[in-house]
Design a protein around this motif. Structure first.
Motif, PDB file in Angstrom:
ATOM      1  N   VAL A   1       7.283 -13.676   9.913  1.00  0.00           N
ATOM      2  CA  VAL A   1       6.736 -12.568   9.126  1.00  0.00           C
ATOM      3  C   VAL A   1       7.218 -12.635   7.681  1.00  0.00           C
ATOM      4  N   LEU A   2       8.503 -12.961   7.491  1.00  0.00           N
ATOM      5  CA  LEU A   2       9.027 -13.074   6.123  1.00  0.00           C
ATOM      6  C   LEU A   2       8.349 -14.201   5.356  1.00  0.00           C
ATOM      7  N   SER A   3       8.016 -15.288   6.032  1.00  0.00           N
ATOM      8  CA  SER A   3       7.294 -16.373   5.355  1.00  0.00           C
ATOM      9  C   SER A   3       5.957 -15.876   4.817  1.00  0.00           C
ATOM     10  N   LEU A   4       5.293 -15.019   5.577  1.00  0.00           N
ATOM     11  CA  LEU A   4       4.020 -14.469   5.125  1.00  0.00           C
ATOM     12  C   LEU A   4       4.216 -13.429   4.033  1.00  0.00           C
ATOM     13  N   VAL A   5       5.189 -12.544   4.215  1.00  0.00           N
ATOM     14  CA  VAL A   5       5.382 -11.432   3.282  1.00  0.00           C
ATOM     15  C   VAL A   5       5.919 -11.913   1.947  1.00  0.00           C
ATOM     16  N   GLU A   6       6.909 -12.787   1.966  1.00  0.00           N
ATOM     17  CA  GLU A   6       7.570 -13.197   0.730  1.00  0.00           C
ATOM     18  C   GLU A   6       6.898 -14.383   0.059  1.00  0.00           C
ATOM     19  N   GLY A   7       6.349 -15.297   0.827  1.00  0.00           N
ATOM     20  CA  GLY A   7       5.766 -16.492   0.228  1.00  0.00           C
ATOM     21  C   GLY A   7       4.280 -16.655   0.426  1.00  0.00           C
ATOM     22  N   GLY A   8       3.648 -15.769   1.193  1.00  0.00           N
ATOM     23  CA  GLY A   8       2.225 -15.890   1.434  1.00  0.00           C
ATOM     24  C   GLY A   8       1.852 -17.029   2.358  1.00  0.00           C
ATOM     25  N   ASP A   9       2.812 -17.565   3.102  1.00  0.00           N
ATOM     26  CA  ASP A   9       2.569 -18.690   3.996  1.00  0.00           C
ATOM     27  C   ASP A   9       2.312 -18.151   5.404  1.00  0.00           C
ATOM     28  N   ALA A  10       1.060 -18.157   5.828  1.00  0.00           N
ATOM     29  CA  ALA A  10       0.698 -17.636   7.146  1.00  0.00           C
ATOM     30  C   ALA A  10       0.766 -18.689   8.240  1.00  0.00           C
ATOM     31  N   GLY A  11       1.043 -19.946   7.895  1.00  0.00           N
ATOM     32  CA  GLY A  11       1.040 -21.024   8.872  1.00  0.00           C
ATOM     33  C   GLY A  11       1.988 -20.815  10.031  1.00  0.00           C
ATOM     34  N   PRO A  12       3.281 -20.550   9.789  1.00  0.00           N
ATOM     35  CA  PRO A  12       4.205 -20.357  10.916  1.00  0.00           C
ATOM     36  C   PRO A  12       3.781 -19.213  11.834  1.00  0.00           C
TER      37      PRO A  12
ATOM     38  N   ARG B   1      -7.032  -9.385   9.091  1.00  0.00           N
ATOM     39  CA  ARG B   1      -7.219  -8.768   7.766  1.00  0.00           C
ATOM     40  C   ARG B   1      -5.914  -8.768   6.987  1.00  0.00           C
ATOM     41  N   VAL B   2      -4.829  -8.436   7.636  1.00  0.00           N
ATOM     42  CA  VAL B   2      -3.521  -8.395   6.975  1.00  0.00           C
ATOM     43  C   VAL B   2      -3.087  -9.794   6.573  1.00  0.00           C
ATOM     44  N   MET B   3      -3.215 -10.749   7.471  1.00  0.00           N
ATOM     45  CA  MET B   3      -2.774 -12.111   7.182  1.00  0.00           C
ATOM     46  C   MET B   3      -3.607 -12.734   6.066  1.00  0.00           C
ATOM     47  N   ASP B   4      -4.924 -12.529   6.099  1.00  0.00           N
ATOM     48  CA  ASP B   4      -5.774 -13.087   5.043  1.00  0.00           C
ATOM     49  C   ASP B   4      -5.404 -12.511   3.692  1.00  0.00           C
ATOM     50  N   HIS B   5      -5.120 -11.206   3.659  1.00  0.00           N
ATOM     51  CA  HIS B   5      -4.805 -10.565   2.377  1.00  0.00           C
ATOM     52  C   HIS B   5      -3.468 -11.057   1.823  1.00  0.00           C
ATOM     53  N   LEU B   6      -2.446 -11.153   2.663  1.00  0.00           N
ATOM     54  CA  LEU B   6      -1.120 -11.549   2.183  1.00  0.00           C
ATOM     55  C   LEU B   6      -1.030 -13.037   1.879  1.00  0.00           C
TER      56      LEU B   6
ATOM     57  N   GLY C   1      10.853  -1.748  -0.733  1.00  0.00           N
ATOM     58  CA  GLY C   1       9.450  -2.006  -0.464  1.00  0.00           C
ATOM     59  C   GLY C   1       9.242  -3.254   0.375  1.00  0.00           C
ATOM     60  N   ARG C   2      10.048  -4.306   0.137  1.00  0.00           N
ATOM     61  CA  ARG C   2       9.923  -5.531   0.922  1.00  0.00           C
ATOM     62  C   ARG C   2      10.257  -5.282   2.383  1.00  0.00           C
ATOM     63  N   GLU C   3      11.318  -4.508   2.625  1.00  0.00           N
ATOM     64  CA  GLU C   3      11.691  -4.198   4.000  1.00  0.00           C
ATOM     65  C   GLU C   3      10.602  -3.389   4.697  1.00  0.00           C
ATOM     66  N   LEU C   4      10.040  -2.419   3.985  1.00  0.00           N
ATOM     67  CA  LEU C   4       8.962  -1.622   4.565  1.00  0.00           C
ATOM     68  C   LEU C   4       7.748  -2.478   4.886  1.00  0.00           C
ATOM     69  N   LEU C   5       7.396  -3.373   3.972  1.00  0.00           N
ATOM     70  CA  LEU C   5       6.234  -4.228   4.209  1.00  0.00           C
ATOM     71  C   LEU C   5       6.472  -5.139   5.411  1.00  0.00           C
ATOM     72  N   ALA C   6       7.651  -5.738   5.492  1.00  0.00           N
ATOM     73  CA  ALA C   6       7.953  -6.603   6.627  1.00  0.00           C
ATOM     74  C   ALA C   6       7.908  -5.825   7.945  1.00  0.00           C
ATOM     75  N   ASP C   7       8.439  -4.586   7.942  1.00  0.00           N
ATOM     76  CA  ASP C   7       8.389  -3.763   9.153  1.00  0.00           C
ATOM     77  C   ASP C   7       6.957  -3.468   9.562  1.00  0.00           C
ATOM     78  N   HIS C   8       6.098  -3.157   8.598  1.00  0.00           N
ATOM     79  CA  HIS C   8       4.724  -2.790   8.915  1.00  0.00           C
ATOM     80  C   HIS C   8       3.913  -4.002   9.394  1.00  0.00           C
ATOM     81  N   VAL C   9       4.148  -5.150   8.787  1.00  0.00           N
ATOM     82  CA  VAL C   9       3.451  -6.351   9.250  1.00  0.00           C
ATOM     83  C   VAL C   9       3.926  -6.726  10.655  1.00  0.00           C
ATOM     84  N   THR C  10       5.226  -6.624  10.907  1.00  0.00           N
ATOM     85  CA  THR C  10       5.745  -6.887  12.249  1.00  0.00           C
ATOM     86  C   THR C  10       5.124  -5.940  13.264  1.00  0.00           C
TER      87      THR C  10
END
Length: 582
Positions: free
Chosen positions: A552-563, A408-413, A504-513
């Motif tokens: 995780v940063l690739s997903l959070v900052e660029g929306g790239d879930a591939g890696p 759910r998280v990966m699809d949304h981001l 906010g970016r740091e918090l989001l990355a922490d929560h996704v991790t």
């Protein structure tokens, strides 16, 4: 010879400070002296008639006002309580070997021994004067006893656990040597005057006073600041001379070993900083405080020496006697300094309680790391619920998967258009679980290089949710009477915050991790772990995985879930499976 030159220079600067004090007193007494001359002249008939009577009464009135103001300034300076460093006191019964080492050191240096020893949760050591009447020790019957005139030796607690006995002795030699110049009457008087001015400035700067007391204190503070600026340079040069004299005198004691010991000081500082910011801080934020920080610094520095070529060979020292053996009960002292560190750097309560309990290192992975991940994952899904993001579909895409999932998280981001896929709002606006509205910032303002409104909205929601939780938390209890920090007055805690507020970016990355780690633990047999230098870590087959952050940063900052998807597949993590939350 060198120490005599430094001490002589310190005495010259001390006399300069005392001259400024004398000049201030002379200025305050000048109107009174003129008034006395005029009154005597009037009484003897030498100054009488004309306008002299009016001048005499005007000068007399001015003299009375100036004397009253000068008396008020002198009273505030004399009664203002100089701030003391928050420390854990060590009695001679609790550390007879440590006191013996310090006394022998003072005897070899031919200086007075410090009156007491205290520990501070920091990588530094110094002498602190505690002879002010306000620092007296309460004794039976309501009476108070002045502390001895010699200063207190404050030692950084990490030194005791990391350094060997000989190294600690070498490091303390120039500090203990400073008791010699401190005993000189001129230097001691100059220091008392400067500390009094500094304390008076602090008293005048405190808020919450009414106009009756506030207005006079503003005047007193202005005078104290003026005097402090006038003698500031002399005081700094005086202290420099004292330090130079102490260092020169200490060269006769363990000089060769001191060079090696100073390397250990730098290493201890690096390991202590990493331990506090990466290991202790996550626990403090959860209401837990590691009760063996000083013992932990040994593990952190050992790990640092293993990873860093520059620190190779330092672990060979560990076979020698550690300085903490000089304490009768090192565990109890470590616990006390660990609690003080939590207060200074995080603002925790003075005592343990239901919401502020100690944690051992063996319990840290399960009670801190795992709980931290699941708490943050739960917060992440609450924000997704507030945004209206639906649960993810199963592998066949036919039904929605019950429970929180990483998918759910990966699809949304991974949606970068800011649309409303999955039936969610997906835009930059939404509400937290508590109902507060929040909005994502402009593209790139909070570190989002891809301009993802989806990530911005989610980060803003997490920030709002976290702020709501902190606002709803019970307030920190008031400091108990006799607390070690009471001498700091009304200064807010923490006194020395470790890190600025997270973006906010740091918090989001922490929560996704955290969500990724929960999914790995629940579906792939991974485990929470503790890295002494990096804090909470994910263990896969007993090995630390340090390659998650970039994905995780690739997903959070660029929306790239591939890696991240490739990483999960390699480990056998199933993102579509629900995870357990707190």
């Amino acid at each position: 010879m060198g120490d005599e030159v430094g001490a002589q220079g310190a005495r010259v600067r001390a006399l300069a400070v005392l001259r400024i004090r004398s000049r201030a007193l002379a200025v305050a007494l000048l109107p009174a002296a003129v008034a006395v001359v005029l009154l005597v002249g009037g009484a003897t008939g030498r100054v009488r008639g004309g306008n002299w009577d009016a001048v005499r009464w005007a000068v007399t009135g001015l003299a009375v006002v100036v004397l009253l103001l000068a008396a008020a300034v002198a009273v505030v300076i004399a009664r203002a309580r100089p701030a003391l460093s928050p420390t854990v006191g060590i009695t001679e019964q609790a550390a007879p070997d440590l006191y013996r080492l310090v006394h022998d050191l003072a005897e070899r240096l031919d200086v007075p021994a410090p009156s007491a020893i205290a520990l501070t949760p920091d990588c530094d050591s110094w002498l602190e004067d505690r002879t002010h009447p306000a620092h007296a020790i309460a004794v039976g019957g309501g009476h108070r006893r002045r502390v001895p005139a010699a200063p207190v030796l404050v030692i950084g607690s990490p030194f005791l656990w990391w350094m060997r006995v000989a190294e600690l002795r070498a490091v303390l030699a120039p500090v203990v040597a400073g008791t010699g110049p401190s005993a000189h009457p001129d230097i001691a008087a100059a220091r008392r005057f400067v500390r009094g001015l500094d304390a008076a400035v602090a008293v005048s700067a405190r808020h919450g006073r009414g106009p009756v007391r506030g207005v006079p204190l503003v005047f007193v503070g202005g005078i104290a600041r003026l005097l402090l600026r006038s003698c500031g340079e002399h005081a700094a040069l005086m202290e420099r001379g004292v330090a130079a004299a102490a260092s020169e005198r200490a060269q006769a004691v363990d000089y060769g070993l001191r060079i090696v010991a100073q390397e250990q000081v730098g290493l201890a500082y690096a390991g202590w900083d990493r331990l506090l910011t990466r290991v202790a801080l996550p626990a403090w934020r959860m209401g837990r405080w590691p009760s063996r920080l000083d013992a932990g610094v040994v593990s952190a520095l050992t790990e640092l020496s293993r990873r860093d070529r520059l620190a190779e060979g330092f672990t060979s020292r560990l076979g020698e006697r550690p300085a903490c053996d000089l304490l009768e009960e090192p565990g109890a002292i470590d616990e006390a300094t660990s609690l003080l560190a939590a207060r200074l750097f995080h603002g925790g309560p003075a005592d343990a309680g239901p919401d502020w309990s100690p944690v051992d290192w063996q319990q840290y992975p399960e009670e801190v790391v795992d709980r931290k991940w699941r708490t943050e994952a739960a917060r992440l899904h609450r924000v997704l619920d507030g945004l209206g993001v639906r649960r993810s579909a199963d592998a066949a895409g036919s039904t929605l998967t019950p429970g929180p999932t990483l998918a759910r998280v990966m699809d949304h981001l991974s949606r970068q258009d800011g649309g409303t896929g999955h039936g969610g709002s997906g835009g930059a606006y939404g509400k937290s679980a508590g109902g507060e509205a929040y909005a994502g910032g402009a593209g790139g303002e909070d570190g989002f290089v891809g301009g993802s409104t989806v990530g911005e909205a989610l980060a803003a929601g997490i920030s709002a949710e976290l702020a709501r939780e902190e606002a709803a938390a019970p307030p920190t209890p008031a400091e108990a009477a006799g607390d070690a920090l009471a001498l700091w007055g009304t200064d807010p805690l923490p006194l020395f915050p470790l890190q600025p507020p997270r973006t906010g970016r740091e918090l989001l990355a922490d929560h996704v991790t955290a969500m990724v780690c929960c999914s790995a633990v629940d579906t792939a047999g991974a485990a929470p772990g503790l890295d002494w230098l990096d804090g909470p870590t994910l263990l896969v087959d007993g090995e630390r995985r340090a390659d998650l952050g970039g994905r995780v940063l690739s997903l959070v900052e660029g929306g790239d879930a591939g890696p991240l998807r490739s990483w999960l597949a390699a480990l056998g993590v199933r993102p579509e499976k629900p995870v357990r939350l707190v």
